[in-house]
Design a protein around this motif. Structure first.
Motif, PDB file in Angstrom:
ATOM      1  N   TYR A 290       0.808  -1.222   0.000  1.00 55.12           N
ATOM      2  CA  TYR A 290       0.000   0.000   0.000  1.00 55.12           C
ATOM      3  C   TYR A 290       0.842   1.274   0.000  1.00 55.12           C
ATOM      4  CZ  TYR A 290      -4.200   2.734   0.671  1.00 55.12           C
ATOM      5  OH  TYR A 290      -5.226   3.613   0.485  1.00 55.12           O
ATOM      6  N   ALA A 291       1.759   1.387   0.972  1.00 53.15           N
ATOM      7  CA  ALA A 291       2.467   2.651   1.143  1.00 53.15           C
ATOM      8  C   ALA A 291       3.287   3.003  -0.098  1.00 53.15           C
ATOM      9  CB  ALA A 291       3.381   2.583   2.360  1.00 53.15           C
ATOM     10  N   GLN A 292       3.744   1.978  -0.812  1.00 57.26           N
ATOM     11  CA  GLN A 292       4.580   2.224  -1.977  1.00 57.26           C
ATOM     12  C   GLN A 292       3.877   2.996  -3.071  1.00 57.26           C
ATOM     13  OE1 GLN A 292       7.714   0.133  -4.271  1.00 57.26           O
ATOM     14  NE2 GLN A 292       6.320  -1.459  -3.637  1.00 57.26           N
ATOM     15  N   SER A 293       2.545   2.856  -3.149  1.00 51.25           N
ATOM     16  CA  SER A 293       1.848   3.447  -4.286  1.00 51.25           C
ATOM     17  C   SER A 293       0.745   4.398  -3.858  1.00 51.25           C
ATOM     18  CB  SER A 293       1.270   2.334  -5.151  1.00 51.25           C
ATOM     19  OG  SER A 293       0.605   1.404  -4.341  1.00 51.25           O
ATOM     20  N   ASN A 294       0.782   4.862  -2.603  1.00 53.33           N
ATOM     21  CA  ASN A 294      -0.267   5.774  -2.150  1.00 53.33           C
ATOM     22  C   ASN A 294       0.338   6.938  -1.378  1.00 53.33           C
ATOM     23  OD1 ASN A 294      -3.120   4.630  -2.690  1.00 53.33           O
ATOM     24  ND2 ASN A 294      -1.911   2.866  -2.066  1.00 53.33           N
ATOM     25  N   PRO A 295      -0.404   8.066  -1.299  1.00 54.33           N
ATOM     26  CA  PRO A 295       0.124   9.219  -0.568  1.00 54.33           C
ATOM     27  C   PRO A 295       0.228   8.961   0.936  1.00 54.33           C
ATOM     28  CG  PRO A 295      -2.042   9.680  -1.499  1.00 54.33           C
ATOM     29  CD  PRO A 295      -1.639   8.348  -2.003  1.00 54.33           C
ATOM     30  N   PRO A 296       1.034   9.760   1.642  1.00 48.21           N
ATOM     31  CA  PRO A 296       1.362   9.490   3.044  1.00 48.21           C
ATOM     32  C   PRO A 296       0.180   9.337   3.990  1.00 48.21           C
ATOM     33  CG  PRO A 296       2.762  11.220   2.204  1.00 48.21           C
ATOM     34  CD  PRO A 296       1.797  10.904   1.118  1.00 48.21           C
ATOM     35  N   ILE A 297      -0.812  10.252   3.936  1.00 48.46           N
ATOM     36  CA  ILE A 297      -1.853  10.192   4.963  1.00 48.46           C
ATOM     37  C   ILE A 297      -2.717   8.933   4.833  1.00 48.46           C
ATOM     38  CG2 ILE A 297      -3.871  11.374   5.944  1.00 48.46           C
ATOM     39  CD1 ILE A 297      -1.244  12.670   6.699  1.00 48.46           C
ATOM     40  N   PRO A 298      -3.247   8.612   3.634  1.00 46.34           N
ATOM     41  CA  PRO A 298      -3.960   7.326   3.527  1.00 46.34           C
ATOM     42  C   PRO A 298      -3.071   6.146   3.907  1.00 46.34           C
ATOM     43  CG  PRO A 298      -4.355   8.641   1.580  1.00 46.34           C
ATOM     44  CD  PRO A 298      -3.334   9.376   2.381  1.00 46.34           C
ATOM     45  N   ALA A 299      -1.791   6.212   3.571  1.00 48.08           N
ATOM     46  CA  ALA A 299      -0.892   5.109   3.920  1.00 48.08           C
ATOM     47  C   ALA A 299      -0.809   4.956   5.426  1.00 48.08           C
ATOM     48  CB  ALA A 299       0.487   5.341   3.328  1.00 48.08           C
ATOM     49  N   MET A 300      -0.768   6.100   6.138  1.00 47.75           N
ATOM     50  CA  MET A 300      -0.670   6.023   7.582  1.00 47.75           C
ATOM     51  C   MET A 300      -1.949   5.412   8.154  1.00 47.75           C
ATOM     52  SD  MET A 300      -0.068   8.901  10.448  1.00 47.75           S
ATOM     53  CE  MET A 300      -1.785   9.234  10.653  1.00 47.75           C
ATOM     54  N   ILE A 301      -3.114   5.863   7.637  1.00 50.92           N
ATOM     55  CA  ILE A 301      -4.377   5.315   8.134  1.00 50.92           C
ATOM     56  C   ILE A 301      -4.426   3.820   7.865  1.00 50.92           C
ATOM     57  CG2 ILE A 301      -6.882   5.421   7.900  1.00 50.92           C
ATOM     58  CD1 ILE A 301      -6.551   8.336   7.092  1.00 50.92           C
ATOM     59  N   ASP A 302      -4.005   3.431   6.661  1.00 50.86           N
ATOM     60  CA  ASP A 302      -3.999   2.013   6.296  1.00 50.86           C
ATOM     61  C   ASP A 302      -3.140   1.208   7.267  1.00 50.86           C
ATOM     62  OD1 ASP A 302      -4.249  -0.154   4.011  1.00 50.86           O
ATOM     63  OD2 ASP A 302      -2.135  -0.046   4.557  1.00 50.86           O
ATOM     64  N   GLY A 303      -1.926   1.702   7.519  1.00 50.36           N
ATOM     65  CA  GLY A 303      -1.024   0.978   8.407  1.00 50.36           C
ATOM     66  C   GLY A 303      -1.561   0.907   9.819  1.00 50.36           C
ATOM     67  N   LEU A 304      -2.039   2.073  10.300  1.00 48.91           N
ATOM     68  CA  LEU A 304      -2.534   2.136  11.682  1.00 48.91           C
ATOM     69  C   LEU A 304      -3.685   1.166  11.884  1.00 48.91           C
ATOM     70  CD1 LEU A 304      -2.282   3.696  14.340  1.00 48.91           C
ATOM     71  CD2 LEU A 304      -4.026   5.246  13.487  1.00 48.91           C
ATOM     72  N   PHE A 305      -4.637   1.163  10.939  1.00 44.48           N
ATOM     73  CA  PHE A 305      -5.798   0.305  11.142  1.00 44.48           C
ATOM     74  C   PHE A 305      -5.508  -1.154  10.833  1.00 44.48           C
ATOM     75  CE2 PHE A 305      -7.841   4.319  11.675  1.00 44.48           C
ATOM     76  CZ  PHE A 305      -8.795   4.047  12.623  1.00 44.48           C
ATOM     77  N   ALA A 306      -4.547  -1.420   9.968  1.00 43.36           N
ATOM     78  CA  ALA A 306      -4.121  -2.816   9.815  1.00 43.36           C
ATOM     79  C   ALA A 306      -3.610  -3.302  11.161  1.00 43.36           C
ATOM     80  CB  ALA A 306      -3.047  -2.931   8.749  1.00 43.36           C
ATOM     81  N   GLY A 307      -2.857  -2.437  11.850  1.00 41.13           N
ATOM     82  CA  GLY A 307      -2.356  -2.786  13.180  1.00 41.13           C
ATOM     83  C   GLY A 307      -3.480  -2.959  14.174  1.00 41.13           C
ATOM     84  N   LEU A 308      -4.497  -2.082  14.097  1.00 37.06           N
ATOM     85  CA  LEU A 308      -5.605  -2.203  15.053  1.00 37.06           C
ATOM     86  C   LEU A 308      -6.436  -3.447  14.764  1.00 37.06           C
ATOM     87  CD1 LEU A 308      -6.665   1.523  15.430  1.00 37.06           C
ATOM     88  CD2 LEU A 308      -5.398   0.117  17.037  1.00 37.06           C
ATOM     89  N   GLY A 309      -6.533  -3.828  13.493  1.00 42.58           N
ATOM     90  CA  GLY A 309      -7.224  -5.067  13.151  1.00 42.58           C
ATOM     91  C   GLY A 309      -6.516  -6.248  13.787  1.00 42.58           C
ATOM     92  N   TYR A 310      -5.187  -6.189  13.747  1.00 39.24           N
ATOM     93  CA  TYR A 310      -4.365  -7.225  14.387  1.00 39.24           C
ATOM     94  C   TYR A 310      -4.606  -7.216  15.893  1.00 39.24           C
ATOM     95  CZ  TYR A 310       0.265  -8.695  16.253  1.00 39.24           C
ATOM     96  OH  TYR A 310       1.292  -9.251  16.967  1.00 39.24           O
ATOM     97  N   THR A 311      -4.648  -6.000  16.478  1.00 41.75           N
ATOM     98  CA  THR A 311      -4.905  -5.896  17.917  1.00 41.75           C
ATOM     99  C   THR A 311      -6.235  -6.537  18.284  1.00 41.75           C
ATOM    100  OG1 THR A 311      -3.827  -3.755  17.764  1.00 41.75           O
ATOM    101  CG2 THR A 311      -4.906  -4.266  19.834  1.00 41.75           C
ATOM    102  N   GLY A 312      -7.263  -6.298  17.441  1.00 38.08           N
ATOM    103  CA  GLY A 312      -8.575  -6.860  17.713  1.00 38.08           C
ATOM    104  C   GLY A 312      -8.525  -8.378  17.779  1.00 38.08           C
ATOM    105  N   VAL A 313      -7.858  -8.977  16.794  1.00 36.48           N
ATOM    106  CA  VAL A 313      -7.778 -10.445  16.782  1.00 36.48           C
ATOM    107  C   VAL A 313      -7.026 -10.945  18.006  1.00 36.48           C
ATOM    108  CG1 VAL A 313      -6.921 -12.424  15.516  1.00 36.48           C
ATOM    109  CG2 VAL A 313      -7.876 -10.498  14.283  1.00 36.48           C
ATOM    110  N   LEU A 314      -5.938 -10.256  18.341  1.00 36.73           N
ATOM    111  CA  LEU A 314      -5.155 -10.638  19.519  1.00 36.73           C
ATOM    112  C   LEU A 314      -6.022 -10.614  20.774  1.00 36.73           C
ATOM    113  CD1 LEU A 314      -2.509 -10.550  18.008  1.00 36.73           C
ATOM    114  CD2 LEU A 314      -1.576  -9.155  19.798  1.00 36.73           C
TER     115      LEU A 314
END
Lengths: 197, 205
Positions: free
Chosen positions: B120-144
């Protein structure tokens, strides 16, 4: 101070009771994705064992003679990961040049190994438990063999399961996890014989 | 390519494309730290922080990083943030830092971070990339948290360290041992894919 445990115990425990996959959950990604076929699993297991022994030895030396004297402990993760990446790269080039046969067999797995968490994990365990050089070496070897054993067992079982009729939806990662769970339970049974931590 | 709306990113990373359950990434640490909910929460937040910021950085730098050395740069950026998290935990939560042990350092090799950076981050602007990364992490947190909730209630009879079990409850020792983690995550993935297979069959009809 190095803990006073016989290196042989460390070696056996890291194969069986403290198995990298079955009790520390390290290296799961490639374990799940490359265990479809027994022969490929063997190749990856061999490559992981080789890299583990080398990286543990080198990282131990780097830790004792570079990181500690220069007080770079806060940078240790970066240093360790660079050592691993560089070593894998050199190993691949060296294999390609000198042992093309071996390279044809293991070469495709080597890039996968840099991001295999078992490699960095063994290094970090070795630092946290402050093993001496011989202990670290056998710990690396044992962990590699244990990883190899686990992936080969899973691959063998999965090959047999291909012909079995199963409930809907379980095929794929779910099945691998449940097989691994049963294997882990069997391995826990050995914990009375020898354990480290 | 049009930039995704933040809401769409959040929905995708948390639910439809959850990194642990759908992409089977980041399994190593998600199993090891789920024996108590507190550890899972700290680990999950640490990972979300690293994923968010490394996606932000890598996306901001994406035009200056030469393609051939990008893996190396990604690893370095990720390690830098992991060191930051590690120091923070050591300073403010020394107990948890000790319990998590090597797994904090192992955030570096967590495939989710690298995966988001590459995909994602490679082909998208910084702010959406940050949201994507942050929520991918929160999705992981949820499963944990789900896994550790099951393991902690059955294994210790507690939730976040508070006792919830009735008198005379016998803790299931197996739940705090490694095999249970494999069984629980296996069953969750099985349930999801069974449901999907059913839905797909319904649509085909």
């Amino acid at each position: 101070m190095a803990p006073n445990i016989s290196p042989l115990i460390i070696f056996l425990a890291s194969i069986i009771t403290s198995n990298m996959i079955l009790s520390n959950f390290l290296g799961m990604c490639s374990y799940l994705s490359v265990s479809g076929e027994y022969r490929t699993a063997t190749g990856l297991g061999m490559a992981v064992t080789l890299v583990l022994v080398l990286t543990t030895a080198i990282n131990w030396l780097v830790y004792q003679y570079v990181i500690l004297p220069l007080e770079l402990v806060y940078l240790q993760y970066i240093i360790f990961i660079m050592v691993i990446a560089a070593l894998v790269q050199i190993l691949e080039m060296g294999m390609d040049r000198f042992t093309p046969d071996l390279h044809a067999k293991l070469g495709i797995f080597l890039p996968l190994i840099t991001v295999n968490c078992a490699i960095l994990g063994v290094t970090l365990f070795m630092v946290i438990r402050s093993y001496n050089f011989v202990q670290s070496l056998l710990f690396g070897l044992g962990s590699g063999l244990g990883w190899w054993l686990a992936i080969n067992m899973l691959a063998a079982i999965r090959e047999k399961m291909a012909k079995v009729k199963l409930p809907p939806g379980i095929r794929g990662p779910a099945l691998s996890f449940i097989i691994t769970g049963i294997m882990a339970m069997a391995f826990v049974g050995f914990s009375g014989i020898f354990t480290i931590q | 390519m049009a930039v995704e709306k933040p809401r769409a990113i959040i929905r995708r990373t948390l639910l439809t494309d959850n990194q642990v359950l759908r992409a089977i990434l980041g399994i190593c640490s998600s199993l090891a730290v789920t024996n108590t909910m507190k550890n899972s929460l700290v680990m999950g937040l640490g990972l979300s922080f690293v994923t968010g910021l490394s996606s932000l950085t890598l996306s901001a730098l994406r035009s200056v990083i030469p393609h051939r050395v990008r893996m190396l740069v990604q690893t370095l950026v990720i390690s830098a943030y992991v060191i930051f998290v590690d120091l923070l935990l050591k300073a403010y939560l020394p107990d948890i830092s000790k319990q998590l042990g090597p797994y904090v350092g192992l955030i570096i090799t967590n495939c989710i971070i690298m995966g988001r950076a590459e995909a994602y981050a490679q082909s998208n602007p910084p702010i959406p990339a940050m949201i994507d990364g942050l929520f991918a992490g929160l999705g992981y947190t949820g499963v944990l948290l789900i896994i550790s909730l099951i393991r902690e209630i059955l294994g210790f009879g507690t939730v976040f360290g508070m006792k919830v079990a009735f008198e005379g409850f016998v803790p299931w020792t197996i739940m705090i041992m490694p095999p249970a983690a494999f069984f629980i995550i296996g069953s969750i993935i099985w349930a999801i894919s069974a449901r999907q297979a059913k839905q797909a069959a319904k649509q085909a009809r």
